[in-house]
Design a protein around this motif. Structure first.
Motif, PDB file in Angstrom:
ATOM      1  N   ASP A 258     -10.878  -5.632  -0.736  1.00 32.63           N
ATOM      2  CA  ASP A 258     -10.553  -4.281  -1.197  1.00 32.63           C
ATOM      3  C   ASP A 258      -9.794  -3.578  -0.069  1.00 32.63           C
ATOM      4  O   ASP A 258     -10.384  -3.056   0.873  1.00 32.63           O
ATOM      5  CB  ASP A 258     -11.852  -3.534  -1.518  1.00 32.63           C
ATOM      6  CG  ASP A 258     -11.598  -2.163  -2.109  1.00 32.63           C
ATOM      7  OD1 ASP A 258     -10.483  -1.639  -1.927  1.00 32.63           O
ATOM      8  OD2 ASP A 258     -12.515  -1.621  -2.749  1.00 32.63           O
ATOM      9  N   SER A 259      -8.454  -3.599  -0.174  1.00 31.55           N
ATOM     10  CA  SER A 259      -7.682  -3.060   0.954  1.00 31.55           C
ATOM     11  C   SER A 259      -7.559  -1.538   0.908  1.00 31.55           C
ATOM     12  O   SER A 259      -6.968  -0.936   1.795  1.00 31.55           O
ATOM     13  CB  SER A 259      -6.306  -3.716   1.031  1.00 31.55           C
ATOM     14  OG  SER A 259      -5.687  -3.598  -0.225  1.00 31.55           O
ATOM     15  N   THR A 260      -8.159  -0.889  -0.126  1.00 31.23           N
ATOM     16  CA  THR A 260      -8.133   0.580  -0.156  1.00 31.23           C
ATOM     17  C   THR A 260      -8.893   1.141   1.049  1.00 31.23           C
ATOM     18  O   THR A 260      -8.662   2.266   1.469  1.00 31.23           O
ATOM     19  CB  THR A 260      -8.772   1.154  -1.442  1.00 31.23           C
ATOM     20  OG1 THR A 260     -10.146   0.743  -1.489  1.00 31.23           O
ATOM     21  CG2 THR A 260      -8.061   0.661  -2.688  1.00 31.23           C
ATOM     22  N   CYS A 261      -9.798   0.326   1.616  1.00 38.83           N
ATOM     23  CA  CYS A 261     -10.565   0.828   2.765  1.00 38.83           C
ATOM     24  C   CYS A 261      -9.659   1.047   3.980  1.00 38.83           C
ATOM     25  O   CYS A 261      -9.967   1.862   4.847  1.00 38.83           O
ATOM     26  CB  CYS A 261     -11.739  -0.080   3.101  1.00 38.83           C
ATOM     27  SG  CYS A 261     -11.296  -1.753   3.478  1.00 38.83           S
ATOM     28  N   LEU A 262      -8.519   0.345   4.034  1.00 42.45           N
ATOM     29  CA  LEU A 262      -7.614   0.528   5.181  1.00 42.45           C
ATOM     30  C   LEU A 262      -6.903   1.880   5.109  1.00 42.45           C
ATOM     31  O   LEU A 262      -6.788   2.576   6.119  1.00 42.45           O
ATOM     32  CB  LEU A 262      -6.590  -0.614   5.252  1.00 42.45           C
ATOM     33  CG  LEU A 262      -7.198  -2.010   5.499  1.00 42.45           C
ATOM     34  CD1 LEU A 262      -6.138  -3.089   5.374  1.00 42.45           C
ATOM     35  CD2 LEU A 262      -7.884  -2.090   6.865  1.00 42.45           C
ATOM     36  N   SER A 263      -6.479   2.262   3.901  1.00 36.99           N
ATOM     37  CA  SER A 263      -5.834   3.580   3.782  1.00 36.99           C
ATOM     38  C   SER A 263      -6.874   4.692   3.985  1.00 36.99           C
ATOM     39  O   SER A 263      -6.557   5.759   4.512  1.00 36.99           O
ATOM     40  CB  SER A 263      -5.095   3.732   2.449  1.00 36.99           C
ATOM     41  OG  SER A 263      -5.857   3.191   1.405  1.00 36.99           O
ATOM     42  N   TRP A 264      -8.122   4.416   3.578  1.00 40.30           N
ATOM     43  CA  TRP A 264      -9.211   5.378   3.835  1.00 40.30           C
ATOM     44  C   TRP A 264      -9.429   5.530   5.352  1.00 40.30           C
ATOM     45  O   TRP A 264      -9.549   6.640   5.861  1.00 40.30           O
ATOM     46  CB  TRP A 264     -10.488   4.912   3.133  1.00 40.30           C
ATOM     47  CG  TRP A 264     -11.658   5.839   3.328  1.00 40.30           C
ATOM     48  CD1 TRP A 264     -11.929   6.976   2.616  1.00 40.30           C
ATOM     49  CD2 TRP A 264     -12.702   5.723   4.304  1.00 40.30           C
ATOM     50  NE1 TRP A 264     -13.083   7.570   3.085  1.00 40.30           N
ATOM     51  CE2 TRP A 264     -13.577   6.823   4.125  1.00 40.30           C
ATOM     52  CE3 TRP A 264     -12.978   4.804   5.315  1.00 40.30           C
ATOM     53  CZ2 TRP A 264     -14.704   7.020   4.917  1.00 40.30           C
ATOM     54  CZ3 TRP A 264     -14.110   5.003   6.099  1.00 40.30           C
ATOM     55  CH2 TRP A 264     -14.956   6.103   5.907  1.00 40.30           C
ATOM     56  N   LEU A 265      -9.430   4.398   6.071  1.00 37.39           N
ATOM     57  CA  LEU A 265      -9.609   4.437   7.533  1.00 37.39           C
ATOM     58  C   LEU A 265      -8.469   5.208   8.209  1.00 37.39           C
ATOM     59  O   LEU A 265      -8.688   5.901   9.203  1.00 37.39           O
ATOM     60  CB  LEU A 265      -9.682   3.015   8.112  1.00 37.39           C
ATOM     61  CG  LEU A 265     -10.995   2.254   7.926  1.00 37.39           C
ATOM     62  CD1 LEU A 265     -10.831   0.798   8.355  1.00 37.39           C
ATOM     63  CD2 LEU A 265     -12.142   2.906   8.702  1.00 37.39           C
TER      64      LEU A 265
END
Length: 456
Positions: A258-265
Motif C-alpha cells: 500500500d504505497s499511499t503510506c508514502l504520500s502520507w509520510l
C-alpha cells in the motif's frame, strides 16, 4: 564470450524467506547471471498477484516458476508440521524433474548452481545427487546458526536434552562478544512442546544442510557479526540484502504494497512518526491488539501501523470503540507497506519491530532506533543484539498477565524517541552497513567474488 551461467534459487515457503532471497536473486541477475526462482505453486500465486504493475523489466531479469508442495489448495498451510512433511515428501522429486526439463529444453543450458535457503536444505541434497554446485543462504541471525552448529556438543555435555530443552538452568555462552542465550532465547524455544520439537528438528536439518553446502551466504556484514563469522565455517557475509540497491519494482511480497503510506509520510514532520510492523508470523490476541492501539493513541505521536491478517490470526482486526475516529488525524493503518522505503523516509522516527532478521537489517541500514517486540525463533536473541550489543533500541516488557500494556508502549516509545544516545548509535551503524555494500566494502568484495565463482 563465456556462456551465460544459470542458477536455481529456492526459498522456504514463507514471506520472511521469499522476500530476501528475491532481493539477492535480483542482485545476482544484475550481474548477467540467468536466475530461475522456484516457489511452491501456492506461494507463486500470491507473489504473482502482488506484483507491481511496472514489473516488466524484472520479469526479464528473473524467471519465476513453481512446483507443487503436495498439499491440496484448501489445505491449511499454517499447519507447520503438515506442510513440512508434505514438502519433504514431494518437492525433492519435483525439483529434480524441473532441472531435468530445463536441461532437456536446451542441451547447452548449464545449471551451474542451486542456491537454497537453509530452511530448504532438501534442495541442496537434490543438487548433490545431480552433481550440481550447492550454496546455502542463511536468512536468520547468524548467531542462531552458530548455536545450531554447537547443538551436538551441548547435548553431549548434558546442557540440553534431545528435544532442545535446557537441562541446567544456566545461560549458554559461545563467545564473550555474542549475547548469552537464556532458555527462552533459543531459536527453537516454544511454549507448545510439540511445536518446540518441530522447530528443533529444523535445527538438526540445518546441520545436515550445512554439510551439503559448498558455501554459506549470510544476510549480514562482517563488521556487524565478525565474532559469529569465526564460529561458522564456509560463511560469507554479503548483506544487507536490499531491494533499493537494485530495482524500483520488487517482487517478493505475498500481499500488494500500500504505497499511499508514502504520500502520507510526506505530509508528516521529519522524525515524527512511529512505524509499527510486527512481521508476517506474529499473532496477537484481541486484548493485546487493544492495548497496542491505545498505547499508540496515548503517545499523541503520529503512527503508521501495518496490520496483516496474520497479526489477528486471519480475522479482521477489531479496535477499541471509537479508536479509528479518534486517531483519524494522527495515524495511518495499512495491510502491507513498502518497508524499505518507509524506513528510509525522513519522517520515520523509530521502528516498533518483531526483530525478525530481515526487519532488523532493514531498520539498522536505514539508521532507525528500535522498540523490540519479539515473537518467536531467533527474534529474542536478535533483541539482545539490538538492545545490549549495538545499543540501538529498547525492549517492551510484559505485565504479570503476559500483556504489553498501553502505558508500557507509550512510555517506551517516548523514551526511545528522546534518547540522543540511541539515535547516535543507530546513525553510526547505518554508516557501517552502507559502507559494507558500497564499492570496496566487505560485503561488496565478498559478493563480487561469489559472482566470479558462478561465472567461472
Amino acid at each position: 564470450m563465456a556462456r551465460q551461467p544459470h542458477v536455481i534459487v529456492i526459498p522456504h515457503a514463507a514471506q520472511g524467506h521469499v522476500a530476501p532471497l528475491m532481493k539477492l536473486s535480483l542482485q545476482i541477475a544484475a550481474h548477467g547471471v540467468k536466475v530461475t526462482f522456484v516457489n511452491t505453486e501456492f506461494i507463486h500465486e500470491k507473489v504473482m498477484a502482488s506484483l507491481p504493475a511496472k514489473v516488466e523489466e524484472e520479469k526479464r531479469l528473473i524467471s519465476l516458476v513453481s512446483i507443487p508442495d503436495g498439499l491440496e489448495p484448501e489445505d491449511d498451510r499454517q499447519d507447520f508440521v503438515k506442510l513440512t512433511e508434505s514438502i519433504l515428501r514431494v518437492m525433492p522429486g519435483n525439483l529434480r524433474n524441473l532441472i531435468e526439463n530445463i536441461k532437456r529444453s536446451d542441451v547447452d543450458e548449464q545449471i551451474v548452481c542451486v542456491i537454497a535457503d537453509m530452511a530448504a536444505g532438501w534442495a541442496l541434497e537434490v543438487a548433490n545427487e545431480m552433481g550440481i554446485k550447492r550454496v546455502a543462504v542463511l536468512l536468520s541471525g547468524p548467531a542462531s546458526m552458530a548455536l545450531a552448529l554447537h547443538v551436538p556438543q551441548l547435548i553431549d555435555a548434558g546442557i540440553i536434552d534431545t528435544d532442545g530443552t535446557l537441562i541446567k538452568d544456566e545461560s549458554i555462552i559461545l563467545s564473550e562478544d555474542i549475547p548469552a542465550w537464556r532458555s527462552s532465547d533459543f531459536s527453537w524455544s516454544c511454549s507448545d512442546p510439540v511445536m518446540q520439537k518441530v522447530l528443533f528438528v529444523y535445527v538438526s536439518t540445518a546441520l545436515k544442510t550445512f554439510k551439503f553446502a559448498d558455501q554459506l551466504l549470510c544476510n549480514t556484514f562482517y563488521e556487524l557479526d565478525s565474532s559469529v563469522m569465526k564460529l561458522i565455517p564456509k560463511a560469507i557475509p554479503i548483506g544487507p540484502f536490499l531491494a533499493s540497491n537494485h530495482i524500483e519494482a520488487f517482487a517478493g511480497n505475498f500481499c500488494p504494497e500500500d504505497s499511499t503510506c508514502l504520500s502520507w509520510l510526506d505530509k508528516q514532520p521529519a522524525g515524527s512518526v512511529v512505524y509499527v510492523a510486527l512481521g508476517s508470523t506474529t499473532i496477537l490476541n484481541p486484548q493485546q491488539v487493544d492495548e497496542l492501539a491505545l498505547g499508540l493513541e496515548l503517545t499523541g505521536i503520529p503512527f503508521l501501523w501495518v496490520i496483516s491478517s496474520n497479526l489477528t490470526n486471519g480475522s479482521t482486526a477489531k479496535f477499541p470503540e471509537g479508536f479509528i475516529d479518534r486517531v483519524a488525524d494522527l495515524g495511518k493503518i495499512v495491510e502491507w507497506a513498502p518497508q524499505e522505503k518507509v524506513l528510509a523516509h525522513p519522517s520515520v522516527a523509530c521502528f516498533v519491530s518483531h526483530c525478525g532478521w530481515n526487519s532488523t537489517l532493514e531498520g539498522l541500514t536505514m539508521g532507525k532506533p528500535f522498540l523490540c517486540w519479539p515473537y518467536f525463533a531467533d527474534q529474542f536473541h536478535n533483541r539482545s543484539y539490538i538492545c545490549d550489543v549495538w545499543k540501538i533500541g529498547l525492549a517492551v516488557d510484559k505485565d504479570e498477565n503476559g500483556i504489553i500494556t498501553r502505558n508500557e508502549m507509550s512510555t517506551k516509545i517516548k523514551t526511545l524517541i528522546s534518547s540522543d544516545g540511541i539515535k547516535a548509535n543507530a546513525l553510526q551503524l547505518k554508516e557501517v552497513a552502507r559502507k559494507s555494500v558500497n564499492e570496496g566494502g566487505s560485503s561488496f568484495k565478498n559478493f563480487t567474488s561469489f559472482i566470479e565463482l558462478i561465472w567461472h
